[in-house]
Scaffold this motif. Structure first.
Motif, PDB file in Angstrom:
ATOM      1  N   VAL A   1     -15.886  17.788  17.572  1.00 36.47           N
ATOM      2  CA  VAL A   1     -17.297  17.559  17.908  1.00 36.47           C
ATOM      3  C   VAL A   1     -18.029  17.258  16.601  1.00 36.47           C
ATOM      4  CG1 VAL A   1     -19.392  18.599  18.864  1.00 36.47           C
ATOM      5  CG2 VAL A   1     -17.165  19.118  19.879  1.00 36.47           C
ATOM      6  N   PRO A   2     -18.787  16.167  16.566  1.00 41.04           N
ATOM      7  CA  PRO A   2     -19.448  15.807  15.307  1.00 41.04           C
ATOM      8  C   PRO A   2     -20.463  16.867  14.849  1.00 41.04           C
ATOM      9  CG  PRO A   2     -19.585  13.999  16.903  1.00 41.04           C
ATOM     10  CD  PRO A   2     -19.037  15.188  17.625  1.00 41.04           C
ATOM     11  N   VAL A   3     -20.322  17.269  13.607  1.00 40.77           N
ATOM     12  CA  VAL A   3     -21.270  18.173  12.948  1.00 40.77           C
ATOM     13  C   VAL A   3     -21.530  17.563  11.579  1.00 40.77           C
ATOM     14  CG1 VAL A   3     -21.651  20.498  12.015  1.00 40.77           C
ATOM     15  CG2 VAL A   3     -20.367  20.210  14.137  1.00 40.77           C
ATOM     16  N   THR A   4     -22.782  17.308  11.270  1.00 42.62           N
ATOM     17  CA  THR A   4     -23.074  16.691   9.979  1.00 42.62           C
ATOM     18  C   THR A   4     -22.747  17.653   8.844  1.00 42.62           C
ATOM     19  OG1 THR A   4     -25.365  17.459   9.897  1.00 42.62           O
ATOM     20  CG2 THR A   4     -24.961  15.337  10.987  1.00 42.62           C
ATOM     21  N   GLY A   5     -22.389  17.077   7.725  1.00 46.95           N
ATOM     22  CA  GLY A   5     -22.094  17.890   6.548  1.00 46.95           C
ATOM     23  C   GLY A   5     -23.300  18.688   6.105  1.00 46.95           C
ATOM     24  N   LEU A   6     -24.497  18.098   6.274  1.00 53.69           N
ATOM     25  CA  LEU A   6     -25.724  18.791   5.890  1.00 53.69           C
ATOM     26  C   LEU A   6     -25.911  20.059   6.721  1.00 53.69           C
ATOM     27  CD1 LEU A   6     -28.359  18.914   4.271  1.00 53.69           C
ATOM     28  CD2 LEU A   6     -29.396  17.485   6.046  1.00 53.69           C
ATOM     29  N   TYR A   7     -25.760  19.947   8.038  1.00 52.65           N
ATOM     30  CA  TYR A   7     -25.936  21.122   8.892  1.00 52.65           C
ATOM     31  C   TYR A   7     -24.858  22.165   8.619  1.00 52.65           C
ATOM     32  CZ  TYR A   7     -26.851  24.112  12.833  1.00 52.65           C
ATOM     33  OH  TYR A   7     -27.142  25.206  13.599  1.00 52.65           O
ATOM     34  N   TYR A   8     -23.627  21.702   8.457  1.00 47.91           N
ATOM     35  CA  TYR A   8     -22.518  22.605   8.162  1.00 47.91           C
ATOM     36  C   TYR A   8     -22.775  23.365   6.859  1.00 47.91           C
ATOM     37  CZ  TYR A   8     -17.625  24.023   7.543  1.00 47.91           C
ATOM     38  OH  TYR A   8     -16.463  24.740   7.374  1.00 47.91           O
ATOM     39  N   GLY A   9     -23.226  22.655   5.845  1.00 43.82           N
ATOM     40  CA  GLY A   9     -23.550  23.289   4.571  1.00 43.82           C
ATOM     41  C   GLY A   9     -24.714  24.253   4.690  1.00 43.82           C
ATOM     42  N   LEU A  10     -25.732  23.867   5.465  1.00 42.36           N
ATOM     43  CA  LEU A  10     -26.880  24.755   5.672  1.00 42.36           C
ATOM     44  C   LEU A  10     -26.474  26.039   6.383  1.00 42.36           C
ATOM     45  CD1 LEU A  10     -29.748  22.287   6.627  1.00 42.36           C
ATOM     46  CD2 LEU A  10     -29.605  23.733   4.583  1.00 42.36           C
ATOM     47  N   CYS A  11     -25.514  25.946   7.287  1.00 43.37           N
ATOM     48  CA  CYS A  11     -25.027  27.154   7.971  1.00 43.37           C
ATOM     49  C   CYS A  11     -24.402  28.120   6.969  1.00 43.37           C
ATOM     50  CB  CYS A  11     -24.014  26.779   9.052  1.00 43.37           C
ATOM     51  SG  CYS A  11     -24.725  25.993  10.496  1.00 43.37           S
ATOM     52  N   TRP A  12     -23.582  27.587   6.060  1.00 41.35           N
ATOM     53  CA  TRP A  12     -22.961  28.442   5.047  1.00 41.35           C
ATOM     54  C   TRP A  12     -24.011  29.033   4.112  1.00 41.35           C
ATOM     55  CZ3 TRP A  12     -18.578  30.822   4.966  1.00 41.35           C
ATOM     56  CH2 TRP A  12     -17.485  30.303   5.649  1.00 41.35           C
ATOM     57  N   VAL A  13     -24.960  28.194   3.664  1.00 37.06           N
ATOM     58  CA  VAL A  13     -26.018  28.680   2.767  1.00 37.06           C
ATOM     59  C   VAL A  13     -26.856  29.743   3.475  1.00 37.06           C
ATOM     60  CG1 VAL A  13     -28.156  27.996   1.597  1.00 37.06           C
ATOM     61  CG2 VAL A  13     -26.095  26.598   1.354  1.00 37.06           C
ATOM     62  N   SER A  14     -27.155  29.504   4.744  1.00 28.93           N
ATOM     63  CA  SER A  14     -27.976  30.430   5.511  1.00 28.93           C
ATOM     64  C   SER A  14     -27.306  31.794   5.644  1.00 28.93           C
ATOM     65  CB  SER A  14     -28.238  29.822   6.894  1.00 28.93           C
ATOM     66  OG  SER A  14     -29.112  30.607   7.634  1.00 28.93           O
ATOM     67  N   LEU A  15     -26.021  31.800   5.970  1.00 25.36           N
ATOM     68  CA  LEU A  15     -25.317  33.078   6.088  1.00 25.36           C
ATOM     69  C   LEU A  15     -25.258  33.786   4.739  1.00 25.36           C
ATOM     70  CD1 LEU A  15     -23.805  35.049   7.904  1.00 25.36           C
ATOM     71  CD2 LEU A  15     -21.704  33.830   7.310  1.00 25.36           C
ATOM     72  N   GLY A  16     -24.940  33.044   3.696  1.00 22.77           N
ATOM     73  CA  GLY A  16     -24.911  33.636   2.359  1.00 22.77           C
ATOM     74  C   GLY A  16     -26.260  34.172   1.940  1.00 22.77           C
ATOM     75  N   LEU A  17     -27.313  33.443   2.284  1.00 28.09           N
ATOM     76  CA  LEU A  17     -28.663  33.867   1.921  1.00 28.09           C
ATOM     77  C   LEU A  17     -29.055  35.161   2.616  1.00 28.09           C
ATOM     78  CD1 LEU A  17     -31.223  33.121   0.345  1.00 28.09           C
ATOM     79  CD2 LEU A  17     -31.951  31.800   2.335  1.00 28.09           C
ATOM     80  N   CYS A  18     -28.743  35.293   3.893  1.00 28.19           N
ATOM     81  CA  CYS A  18     -29.154  36.530   4.582  1.00 28.19           C
ATOM     82  C   CYS A  18     -28.345  37.721   4.076  1.00 28.19           C
ATOM     83  CB  CYS A  18     -29.087  36.385   6.092  1.00 28.19           C
ATOM     84  SG  CYS A  18     -27.454  36.302   6.775  1.00 28.19           S
ATOM     85  N   VAL A  19     -27.080  37.529   3.756  1.00 34.15           N
ATOM     86  CA  VAL A  19     -26.293  38.630   3.179  1.00 34.15           C
ATOM     87  C   VAL A  19     -26.859  39.003   1.810  1.00 34.15           C
ATOM     88  CG1 VAL A  19     -24.009  39.278   2.301  1.00 34.15           C
ATOM     89  CG2 VAL A  19     -24.213  38.105   4.500  1.00 34.15           C
ATOM     90  N   MET A  20     -27.213  37.980   1.030  1.00 38.98           N
ATOM     91  CA  MET A  20     -27.791  38.232  -0.289  1.00 38.98           C
ATOM     92  C   MET A  20     -29.154  38.934  -0.172  1.00 38.98           C
ATOM     93  SD  MET A  20     -28.648  35.517  -3.337  1.00 38.98           S
ATOM     94  CE  MET A  20     -30.077  34.862  -2.510  1.00 38.98           C
ATOM     95  N   LEU A  21     -29.975  38.527   0.792  1.00 40.70           N
ATOM     96  CA  LEU A  21     -31.279  39.174   0.983  1.00 40.70           C
ATOM     97  C   LEU A  21     -31.116  40.647   1.354  1.00 40.70           C
ATOM     98  CD1 LEU A  21     -33.258  36.383   2.882  1.00 40.70           C
ATOM     99  CD2 LEU A  21     -33.753  37.279   0.594  1.00 40.70           C
TER     100      LEU A  21
END
Length: 145
Positions: free
Chosen positions: A70-90
């Motif tokens: 299923v197509p997932v843009t690299g931008l959205y995929y990267g944002l998902c990783w950044v988002s998860l990392g950010l909430c753990v870091m917060l």
């Protein structure tokens, strides 16, 4: 086309997934309710929990979508990783700077991680069951890459 076997999750795994999600969220929220911290601090931790749950589910869905073609843009995929990392870091920064006992900090960290795990497992089960419909042995065509 490759046909990929989709396994029906067992009742035990479905139950354990929901239990992990509920236990993590309820423990975290009850801990906040009983905490002797300012309301804005409670709001911060609650928001980080909700953001973490959303980002973990979104990342799991994006990873699975990519695996299934299923197509997932690299931008959205990267944002998902950044988002998860950010909430753990917060959460980590918040707990590091909090005036809580080490046992309380550990409690919040473990409840948070349990809730994240539970949310990913529940989302996986929901998706598997939706793909299977009423069938116990379904085959889903997956495009070759």
């Amino acid at each position: 086309m490759i046909h990929r076997q989709i396994q029906r999750p067992t009742g035990a795994f479905i139950g354990a997934s929901w239990l992990a999600l509920a236990a993590g969220v309820i423990a975290f929220v009850v801990g906040l309710w009983n905490a002797s911290m300012a309301l804005n601090e409670k709001g911060y931790y609650f928001t980080v929990l909700m953001y973490g749950l959303f980002s973990a589910v979104s990342l799991q869905k994006s990873v699975r979508d990519r695996l299934e073609g299923v197509p997932v843009t690299g931008l959205y995929y990267g944002l998902c990783w950044v988002s998860l990392g950010l909430c753990v870091m917060l959460l980590a920064i918040g707990l590091w700077n909090a005036t809580l006992a080490l046992s309380e900090k550990g409690f919040y960290a473990m409840a948070f991680l349990l809730a994240l795990f539970g949310s990913v497992a529940v989302q996986k089960n929901v998706r598997d069951l939706a793909l299977l419909g009423d069938s116990h042995d379904a085959r889903e065509p997956v495009a070759e890459s």
